[in-house]
Design a protein around this motif. Structure first.
Motif, PDB file in Angstrom:
ATOM      1  N   PHE A 235     -74.377  59.082 113.123  1.00 24.66           N
ATOM      2  CA  PHE A 235     -75.272  58.325 111.993  1.00 24.66           C
ATOM      3  C   PHE A 235     -75.123  59.210 110.783  1.00 24.66           C
ATOM      4  O   PHE A 235     -75.710  60.143 110.774  1.00 24.66           O
ATOM      5  CB  PHE A 235     -76.715  58.305 112.617  1.00 24.66           C
ATOM      6  CG  PHE A 235     -77.147  57.268 113.545  1.00 24.66           C
ATOM      7  CD1 PHE A 235     -77.495  56.104 113.547  1.00 24.66           C
ATOM      8  CD2 PHE A 235     -76.861  58.033 114.877  1.00 24.66           C
ATOM      9  CE1 PHE A 235     -77.814  55.392 114.719  1.00 24.66           C
ATOM     10  CE2 PHE A 235     -77.096  57.311 116.126  1.00 24.66           C
ATOM     11  CZ  PHE A 235     -77.685  55.593 116.061  1.00 24.66           C
TER      12      PHE A 235
ATOM     13  N   ALA B 278     -75.608  52.332 117.123  1.00 25.57           N
ATOM     14  CA  ALA B 278     -76.411  51.991 116.724  1.00 25.57           C
ATOM     15  C   ALA B 278     -76.914  50.552 117.375  1.00 25.57           C
ATOM     16  O   ALA B 278     -75.932  49.753 117.779  1.00 25.57           O
ATOM     17  CB  ALA B 278     -76.503  51.722 115.162  1.00 25.57           C
TER      18      ALA B 278
ATOM     19  N   THR C 255     -73.012  52.281 109.660  1.00 22.92           N
ATOM     20  CA  THR C 255     -73.674  53.283 110.468  1.00 22.92           C
ATOM     21  C   THR C 255     -73.216  53.495 111.744  1.00 22.92           C
ATOM     22  O   THR C 255     -71.951  52.906 111.839  1.00 22.92           O
ATOM     23  CB  THR C 255     -75.308  52.213 111.069  1.00 22.92           C
ATOM     24  OG1 THR C 255     -75.871  53.171 111.623  1.00 22.92           O
ATOM     25  CG2 THR C 255     -74.893  51.193 111.718  1.00 22.92           C
ATOM     26  N   SER C 256     -73.671  54.106 112.729  1.00 24.04           N
ATOM     27  CA  SER C 256     -73.163  54.602 113.875  1.00 24.04           C
ATOM     28  C   SER C 256     -72.510  53.524 114.802  1.00 24.04           C
ATOM     29  O   SER C 256     -73.511  52.452 114.761  1.00 24.04           O
ATOM     30  CB  SER C 256     -74.020  55.622 114.684  1.00 24.04           C
ATOM     31  OG  SER C 256     -73.541  55.748 115.956  1.00 24.04           O
TER      32      SER C 256
END
Length: 338
Positions: free
Chosen positions: A291, A304, A300-301
């Motif tokens: 992240f 997520a 984002t990751s």
């Protein structure tokens, strides 16, 4: 000759000035899994011309092994840069006076709490502590949603956790001790030891859930997402997302220069390189699914969830100050547990 012996021989050669090469070098101790960190260090070498001599950690002593080595070498440092995969032991090294202060221009926009005021360390590329759940063993209506489900007697012997003396599990323990107080934290980890299968690391926990050996377990997103990628029947659950609940714990990687390291200027170049937005984008999109911390990184990751995450509010320096207390009762509870 073992890997560590070869590494020490190479470092002694460098420190002695032998080897017949003027190629700039930097010595890195890396706790982030080698499969994730080595390609980035190789790219730094290609981009900068600085050769990276890296020593990597092993799963069973995550972070602790390298932190212990740094303490043992304090009178004659071999390492220039510690790339830690968590923050607790970085803060403990800071308390011991082992870190060199440096403010990288690349860290100027990082949020509060992710850069030491004196430049002793900086955090980036975080992982989340999550539950990984085997969907064939746990129907959706029984799916856990809290770390407290790990101590529910109905799941005795069917859940897994890494031994909480090392790596991110140790950091998690120190944070819980700070948030809950020693008495409640000790009770939780006592019940956890009685209820869960204790494994050598977070990766074995994720793998045991992926194979169906365990119903669910506590691990990190980088290990959990690999089970998803492998097509295992698993889902990732971000725990304690309800109103008034703890939230999911996010633990950053940390970078710190070692005081009196042999190659300080090369180490600063590497810090600057690792803090570039492109590196966090790569870690977010790559196998480790980190992240990003840098607000300049909008991605984002890939681990997520579709909805926003309630993150746990954490005072990491306070948690680090709790470590000796935490470690004492964890040793008492988990000594002799394999």
């Amino acid at each position: 000759m073992g890997e560590n012996s070869v590494f020490v021989a190479l470092i002694l050669l460098v420190l002695s000035g032998c080897g017949g090469s003027n190629t700039p070098e930097v010595v890195v101790y890396a706790a982030l899994d080698r499969e994730f960190s080595e390609p980035i260090l190789d790219d730094f070498h290609r981009a900068s011309g600085v050769r990276v001599l890296a020593k990597y950690d092993v799963e069973s002593t995550k972070t602790v092994g390298l932190a212990t080595a740094l303490l043992q070498e304090r009178n004659r440092p071999r390492c220039d840069l510690f790339w830690n995969n968590e923050i607790l032991h970085t803060l403990r090294l800071e308390q011991q006076g082992l870190l060199e202060c440096y403010h990288s221009p690349a860290e100027k926009d990082f949020p509060p709490g992710y850069v030491a005021a004196d430049g002793a360390w900086r955090g980036f590329a975080a992982r989340a502590r999550v539950l990984i759940v085997n969907t064939e063993r746990v129907p959706s209506d029984r799916r856990p949603n809290s770390i407290l489900d790990l101590v529910d007697p109905q799941w005795r012997g069917q859940v897994g956790v890494a031994k909480p003396l090392f790596g991110t599990t140790a950091t998690h323990a120190a944070v819980l001790c700070d948030r809950w107080g020693e008495e409640r934290a000790k009770q939780f980890f006592t019940e956890l030891q009685q209820n869960a299968v204790v494994l050598a690391g977070n990766k074995p926990v994720a793998q045991a859930v992926g194979s169906g050996e365990l119903a669910f377990g506590l691990t990190d997103t980088d290990d959990a997402i690999l089970e998803v990628d492998a097509g295992r029947p698993v889902v990732i659950v971000y725990p304690d997302q309800g109103e008034g609940e703890l939230g999911a714990l996010r633990i950053p990687n940390t970078l710190c220069l070692i005081k009196n390291g042999p190659h300080p200027e090369a180490a600063k170049k590497l810090v600057d390189y690792l803090l570039q937005p492109a590196v966090e984008r790569r870690l977010a999109a790559g196998p480790s699914a980190q992240f990003p911390v840098n607000p300049a990184v909008k991605e984002t990751s890939r681990a997520a969830p579709g909805q926003s995450i309630r993150w746990m509010q954490v005072d990491f320096p306070a948690a680090a100050r709790q470590w000796e207390t935490t470690a004492a009762f964890l040793q008492e509870i988990y000594t002799g547990v394999d």
